[in-house]
Design an enzyme around this catalytic site. Structure first.
Site, PDB file in Angstrom:
ATOM      1  N   HIS A  66     -10.125  -5.306  -3.125  1.00  0.00           N
ATOM      2  CA  HIS A  66      -8.841  -5.420  -2.685  1.00  0.00           C
ATOM      3  C   HIS A  66      -9.013  -5.839  -1.329  1.00  0.00           C
ATOM      4  O   HIS A  66      -9.917  -5.381  -0.426  1.00  0.00           O
ATOM      5  CB  HIS A  66      -8.161  -4.245  -2.952  1.00  0.00           C
ATOM      6  CG  HIS A  66      -8.931  -3.031  -2.339  1.00  0.00           C
ATOM      7  ND1 HIS A  66      -9.806  -2.444  -3.192  1.00  0.00           N
ATOM      8  CD2 HIS A  66      -8.545  -2.062  -1.184  1.00  0.00           C
ATOM      9  CE1 HIS A  66     -10.058  -1.253  -2.486  1.00  0.00           C
ATOM     10  NE2 HIS A  66      -9.648  -1.002  -1.328  1.00  0.00           N
ATOM     11  N   ASP A  89       0.743  -1.040   0.028  1.00  0.00           N
ATOM     12  CA  ASP A  89       0.055   0.126   0.005  1.00  0.00           C
ATOM     13  C   ASP A  89       0.957   1.341   0.126  1.00  0.00           C
ATOM     14  O   ASP A  89       1.980   1.440   0.569  1.00  0.00           O
ATOM     15  CB  ASP A  89      -0.829   0.083   1.325  1.00  0.00           C
ATOM     16  CG  ASP A  89      -2.017   1.001   1.107  1.00  0.00           C
ATOM     17  OD1 ASP A  89      -3.331   0.614   1.092  1.00  0.00           O
ATOM     18  OD2 ASP A  89      -1.615   2.167   1.061  1.00  0.00           O
ATOM     19  N   ILE A  90       0.614   2.272  -0.853  1.00  0.00           N
ATOM     20  CA  ILE A  90       1.232   3.361  -0.998  1.00  0.00           C
ATOM     21  C   ILE A  90       1.099   4.335   0.303  1.00  0.00           C
ATOM     22  O   ILE A  90       2.191   5.069   0.533  1.00  0.00           O
ATOM     23  CB  ILE A  90       0.679   4.352  -2.203  1.00  0.00           C
ATOM     24  CG1 ILE A  90       1.907   5.045  -2.792  1.00  0.00           C
ATOM     25  CG2 ILE A  90      -0.688   5.146  -1.972  1.00  0.00           C
ATOM     26  CD1 ILE A  90       1.594   5.959  -3.953  1.00  0.00           C
ATOM     27  N   HIS A 136      -6.934  -5.425   2.105  1.00  0.00           N
ATOM     28  CA  HIS A 136      -5.692  -4.991   3.069  1.00  0.00           C
ATOM     29  C   HIS A 136      -5.129  -6.081   3.966  1.00  0.00           C
ATOM     30  O   HIS A 136      -5.870  -6.806   4.723  1.00  0.00           O
ATOM     31  CB  HIS A 136      -6.030  -3.819   3.833  1.00  0.00           C
ATOM     32  CG  HIS A 136      -6.572  -2.648   3.284  1.00  0.00           C
ATOM     33  ND1 HIS A 136      -6.054  -1.586   2.874  1.00  0.00           N
ATOM     34  CD2 HIS A 136      -8.043  -2.534   2.789  1.00  0.00           C
ATOM     35  CE1 HIS A 136      -6.705  -0.641   2.267  1.00  0.00           C
ATOM     36  NE2 HIS A 136      -8.046  -1.186   2.160  1.00  0.00           N
TER      37      HIS A 136
HETATM   38  P1  5GP Z   1      -9.739   1.530   0.411  1.00  0.00           P
HETATM   39  O1  5GP Z   1      -9.768   2.667   1.138  1.00  0.00           O
HETATM   40  O2  5GP Z   1     -10.348   1.632  -1.227  1.00  0.00           O
HETATM   41  O3  5GP Z   1     -10.023   0.401   1.175  1.00  0.00           O
HETATM   42  O4  5GP Z   1      -8.233   1.054  -0.100  1.00  0.00           O
HETATM   43  C1  5GP Z   1      -7.423   1.744  -1.010  1.00  0.00           C
HETATM   44  C2  5GP Z   1      -6.021   1.643  -0.585  1.00  0.00           C
HETATM   45  O5  5GP Z   1      -5.143   1.838  -1.713  1.00  0.00           O
HETATM   46  C3  5GP Z   1      -5.523   2.669   0.295  1.00  0.00           C
HETATM   47  O6  5GP Z   1      -5.063   1.972   1.620  1.00  0.00           O
HETATM   48  C4  5GP Z   1      -4.436   3.560  -0.300  1.00  0.00           C
HETATM   49  O7  5GP Z   1      -3.510   3.939   0.383  1.00  0.00           O
HETATM   50  C5  5GP Z   1      -3.964   2.615  -1.551  1.00  0.00           C
HETATM   51  N1  5GP Z   1      -3.636   3.292  -2.818  1.00  0.00           N
HETATM   52  C6  5GP Z   1      -4.144   4.140  -3.276  1.00  0.00           C
HETATM   53  N2  5GP Z   1      -3.687   4.619  -4.512  1.00  0.00           N
HETATM   54  C7  5GP Z   1      -2.672   3.932  -4.466  1.00  0.00           C
HETATM   55  C8  5GP Z   1      -1.444   3.745  -5.571  1.00  0.00           C
HETATM   56  O8  5GP Z   1      -1.357   4.458  -6.555  1.00  0.00           O
HETATM   57  N3  5GP Z   1      -0.451   2.808  -5.164  1.00  0.00           N
HETATM   58  C9  5GP Z   1      -0.647   1.861  -3.978  1.00  0.00           C
HETATM   59  N4  5GP Z   1       0.357   1.082  -3.883  1.00  0.00           N
HETATM   60  N5  5GP Z   1      -1.617   2.136  -3.179  1.00  0.00           N
HETATM   61  C10 5GP Z   1      -2.534   2.916  -3.594  1.00  0.00           C
END
Ligand code: 5GP
Ligand code: ZN
Length: 112
Positions: free
Chosen positions: A98, A29-30, A100
């Site tokens: 996705h 995760d970034i 985590h």
């Molecule tokens: P959500 O909030 O949808 O459950 O999680 C999305 C996750 O994707 C977040 O933890 C965010 O940091 C990660 N994320 C968003 N954009 C990128 C990216 O360009 N590269 C990576 N490696 N992670 C990303």
């Protein structure tokens, strides 16, 4: 289709890849929320947990097999959390299913 994680799978957007096979892709995760924080995603575009169906659900089992293996390889032997956010009210910010994985390395890592 304009999807961030599909672009990462295709290599159009760089990522810190951990693992990939025919059906899943794993990368860090970034914006890590734990000492070790990576994402495991199906290569097939599935928009969210709410879009899992009898036709596409097999990959979810495979995701969890990969999580079990990678978490061990990365030293999370004392445990970890697996989180999936669904939809706007569930805090989902990227519209590609996705999982985590959040944890920290055990003191015994790396092995040997
Ligand atoms: P959500 O909030 O949808 O459950 O999680 C999305 C996750 O994707 C977040 O933890 C965010 O940091 C990660 N994320 C968003 N954009 C990128 C990216 O360009 N590269 C990576 N490696 N992670 C990303
Ligand atoms: Zn996608």
């Amino acid at each position: 289709m304009d999807c961030l994680f599909c672009s990462i799978i295709e290599g159009k957007i760089p990522s810190n890849k951990i693992y990939e096979d025919d059906s899943v892709f794993a990368f860090y995760d970034i914006d890590p929320q734990a000492p070790v924080h990576f994402l495991v995603i199906p290569k097939e575009h599935i928009a969210s947990p709410a879009a899992i169906t009898p036709e596409n659900s097999a990959v979810v089992a495979h995701v969890f097999e990969v999580i079990a293996r990678l978490s061990q390889e990365l030293g999370l032997e004392n445990g970890y959390r697996v989180v999936t956010n669904c939809g706007k009210d569930g805090g989902q910010s990227v519209g590609h299913l996705h999982f985590h994985v959040l944890g920290k390395r055990s003191l015994a890592w790396p092995p040997g």
